[in-house]
Design a protein around this motif. Sequence first.
Motif: not given
Length: 234
Positions: A176, A180, A186, A203-204, A208
């Motif tokens: 993870s 990022q 994203h 994932d976010v 974000t």
Amino acid sequence: MTALYRLLLRNQATTGRVLALCGLGLVGVLLGVAIGASTAADPLDEGTILISTFGLSLFVPVTSLVLAATVLGEPNEDGTLVYLWLRPIARWRIVAVALASSLTVVVPVAVMPLALAAALTGGGAELVTATVASVALAAVAYTAVFTLLGLRVQRALVWGLAYILVWEGFVARAGSAASQLAIRSHTRSVLTLLADGPERLADVTMATGVTVPLLAAAAAVALTVRRLSTQDVR
């Protein structure tokens, strides 16, 4: 500035490049047709996966790389950048025009075939809208980053492909923390959340997912301006 825009646009958007990228986009359209014709596939889930794995992971970054890495990179390598550098134009304006000329080609070349592919899957209007939004966001982020890369290093296409295939393709999947730092993680989340696609692809959060690519683009633009202002141009 209009003359500079036209010059940069003409130099990077060659017929061969545009046709090659359109051919790659056609692959996505054909995959969308295949999903739409399949009776066993879930159109929304499979359509989201298609746009994520083909569009946001491969097509958009490669399209951005091929065009953006050359806009200042080619003049820098062949020595003609000095003619831009010597003009009485603020460096940030040159960078802004370079980004604008790249996005003039990147956005339609990337968005149109992927939006069509999303529509052909039968995933619905939400998937098409999510595709347009996430692809446009990805195009802005990748274009800014690869414009910097083209100015900063030689053989930018090789380094850019290494980032796309190695970092975002493999390293970012390892944990993870690494994900990022990947633009794809994203933009894929934005796509999934807007389309209400498979939760495992998000994932976010939406905030974000939108903020990080825009911050990456802003940082890349600032570094490009700084590089253009301080490097020794010959």
